[in-house]
Scaffold this motif. Structure first.
Motif, short mmCIF file in Angstrom:
data_model
loop_
_atom_site.label_atom_id
_atom_site.label_comp_id
_atom_site.label_asym_id
_atom_site.label_seq_id
_atom_site.Cartn_x
_atom_site.Cartn_y
_atom_site.Cartn_z
N ARG A 174 0.84 -1.21 0.00
CA ARG A 174 0.00 0.00 0.00
C ARG A 174 0.87 1.26 0.00
NH1 ARG A 174 -5.28 0.98 0.80
NH2 ARG A 174 -5.88 2.91 1.81
N LYS A 175 1.89 1.29 0.82
CA LYS A 175 2.77 2.47 0.89
C LYS A 175 3.58 2.64 -0.40
CE LYS A 175 3.12 2.60 5.92
NZ LYS A 175 1.92 3.38 6.05
N THR A 176 4.04 1.55 -0.97
CA THR A 176 4.80 1.62 -2.22
C THR A 176 3.95 2.22 -3.33
OG1 THR A 176 6.09 -0.31 -1.58
CG2 THR A 176 6.10 0.27 -3.91
N PHE A 177 2.71 1.72 -3.48
CA PHE A 177 1.84 2.27 -4.51
C PHE A 177 1.39 3.68 -4.17
CE2 PHE A 177 1.71 -2.04 -6.13
CZ PHE A 177 1.83 -1.78 -7.49
N GLY A 178 1.39 4.04 -2.90
CA GLY A 178 1.11 5.41 -2.51
C GLY A 178 2.15 6.37 -3.04
N VAL A 179 3.42 5.98 -2.96
CA VAL A 179 4.51 6.83 -3.48
C VAL A 179 4.40 6.94 -5.00
CG1 VAL A 179 7.01 7.02 -3.75
CG2 VAL A 179 6.05 6.36 -1.54
N VAL A 180 4.10 5.82 -5.68
CA VAL A 180 3.90 5.84 -7.13
C VAL A 180 2.76 6.79 -7.49
CG1 VAL A 180 3.18 4.45 -9.12
CG2 VAL A 180 4.85 3.53 -7.50
N LEU A 181 1.67 6.69 -6.76
CA LEU A 181 0.51 7.54 -7.01
C LEU A 181 0.82 9.01 -6.77
CD1 LEU A 181 -2.38 7.13 -7.91
CD2 LEU A 181 -3.06 6.97 -5.52
N LEU A 182 1.63 9.30 -5.76
CA LEU A 182 2.05 10.67 -5.48
C LEU A 182 2.84 11.24 -6.66
CD1 LEU A 182 1.93 12.81 -3.25
CD2 LEU A 182 4.06 11.89 -2.36
N ALA A 183 3.75 10.45 -7.20
CA ALA A 183 4.53 10.89 -8.37
C ALA A 183 3.62 11.12 -9.58
CB ALA A 183 5.60 9.84 -8.70
N ILE A 184 2.63 10.26 -9.75
CA ILE A 184 1.67 10.41 -10.86
C ILE A 184 0.87 11.71 -10.69
CG2 ILE A 184 -0.43 9.44 -11.87
CD1 ILE A 184 0.82 6.64 -11.12
N ALA A 185 0.46 11.99 -9.46
CA ALA A 185 -0.29 13.22 -9.18
C ALA A 185 0.53 14.46 -9.54
CB ALA A 185 -0.70 13.26 -7.70
N VAL A 186 1.80 14.46 -9.17
CA VAL A 186 2.68 15.58 -9.49
C VAL A 186 2.83 15.73 -11.01
CG1 VAL A 186 5.05 16.44 -9.31
CG2 VAL A 186 3.90 15.50 -7.29
N LYS A 187 3.00 14.60 -11.71
CA LYS A 187 3.15 14.64 -13.17
C LYS A 187 1.88 15.16 -13.84
CE LYS A 187 4.31 11.91 -17.20
NZ LYS A 187 4.45 10.61 -17.79
N LEU A 188 0.71 14.68 -13.40
CA LEU A 188 -0.56 15.16 -13.96
C LEU A 188 -0.74 16.65 -13.74
CD1 LEU A 188 -3.21 12.43 -13.08
CD2 LEU A 188 -2.55 13.22 -15.35
N PHE A 189 -0.38 17.11 -12.55
CA PHE A 189 -0.50 18.54 -12.25
C PHE A 189 0.41 19.35 -13.16
CE2 PHE A 189 0.82 22.38 -10.03
CZ PHE A 189 -0.40 22.94 -9.70
N ALA A 190 1.67 18.93 -13.27
CA ALA A 190 2.64 19.67 -14.10
C ALA A 190 2.23 19.66 -15.57
CB ALA A 190 4.03 19.05 -13.93
N ALA A 191 1.71 18.54 -16.07
CA ALA A 191 1.34 18.44 -17.48
C ALA A 191 0.11 19.26 -17.83
CB ALA A 191 1.11 16.97 -17.85
N ASN A 192 -0.78 19.51 -16.88
CA ASN A 192 -2.05 20.16 -17.20
C ASN A 192 -2.20 21.59 -16.67
OD1 ASN A 192 -3.92 18.12 -18.61
ND2 ASN A 192 -2.96 16.93 -16.99
N VAL A 193 -1.37 21.99 -15.71
CA VAL A 193 -1.55 23.30 -15.10
C VAL A 193 -1.30 24.42 -16.12
CG1 VAL A 193 0.78 23.65 -14.15
CG2 VAL A 193 -1.22 24.62 -12.98
N LYS A 194 -0.36 24.23 -17.04
CA LYS A 194 -0.10 25.28 -18.04
C LYS A 194 -1.28 25.42 -19.00
CE LYS A 194 2.89 22.10 -20.59
NZ LYS A 194 3.73 21.29 -19.73
N GLY A 195 -2.06 24.34 -19.19
CA GLY A 195 -3.24 24.40 -20.06
C GLY A 195 -4.34 25.28 -19.51
N LEU A 196 -4.29 25.57 -18.22
CA LEU A 196 -5.29 26.45 -17.61
C LEU A 196 -5.12 27.90 -18.03
CD1 LEU A 196 -5.30 25.09 -13.93
CD2 LEU A 196 -6.93 24.58 -15.74
N PHE A 197 -3.91 28.25 -18.41
CA PHE A 197 -3.61 29.66 -18.69
C PHE A 197 -3.48 29.96 -20.18
CE2 PHE A 197 -1.79 28.54 -14.52
CZ PHE A 197 -2.59 29.36 -13.73
#
Length: 192
Positions: free
Chosen positions: A168-191
């Motif tokens: 559970r903790k291992t996949f939590g870290v993977v999911l955290l990295a995915i969340a950061v990547k999704l944020f970085a990839a889409n935040v510039k599209g807001l502007f």
């Protein structure tokens, strides 16, 4: 041909596996089985697949109907994934679920398997990957979900409480990295 990409399928499959976290929910599944008796793994798997695939195709239109673009949804989704990851890593509960009265489709198919995090992830993935690869990854994950639901008691005995915690903790870290990547990839599209 049809946009099939093995690497995309593996990437999407791992993302969905981390979000669905079927191995991490084994203690919940076992608890539900103890409370309500038999768990219908087939019904839960089919219902989850239908919910995810329908939302994959209709979700974006639904967003347009209420005036939200995919980038905004993806950024919001990255926050949901971020908090899900924190729950997995820190062992805390941010989202409190209501008590179930039956195990058929609720709460197993929705919200445990095809919940808010999964829906958000599907639309976020749709903004980055081919739809056919997402559908294949959903089906592969649903097959895995079915197998895990059928063998939940054996898996719990095999891995033990500590083993489940590590996964559970291992996949939590993977999911955290995915969340950061999704944020970085889409935040510039807001502007734009």
């Amino acid at each position: 041909m049809l946009g099939l990409d093995f690497k995309e399928i593996v990437t999407i499959g791992m993302v969905l596996f981390a979000v669905i976290d079927i191995v991490g929910t084994i203690p919940i599944v076992v608890d539900l089985k103890n409370k309500f008796g038999h768990i219908e793994a087939e019904k839960a798997a089919v219902a989850s697949a239908v919910i995810m695939i329908v939302f994959l195709f209709v979700g974006e239109e639904l967003l347009k109907l209420i005036g939200i673009d995919v980038h905004s949804f993806a950024v919001a989704g990255s926050f949901v994934l971020f908090f899900l990851a924190l729950e997995m890593i820190l062992g805390i509960r941010i989202y409190k679920e209501e008590e179930a009265s039956s195990v058929s489709i609720v709460p197993l198919a929705f919200p445990l398997i095809a919940g808010a995090g999964t829906m958000t992830t599907l639309l976020s993935l749709r903004s980055q990957f081919q739809t056919v690869n997402i559908v294949i990854a959903i089906i592969l994950n649903i097959i895995l979900v079915y197998i895990v639901l059928k063998a939940s008691a054996k898996i719990e005995r095999l891995l033990g409480k500590n083993g489940l915690g590590v996964i559970r903790k291992t996949f939590g870290v993977v999911l955290l990295a995915i969340a950061v990547k999704l944020f970085a990839a889409n935040v510039k599209g807001l502007f734009l």
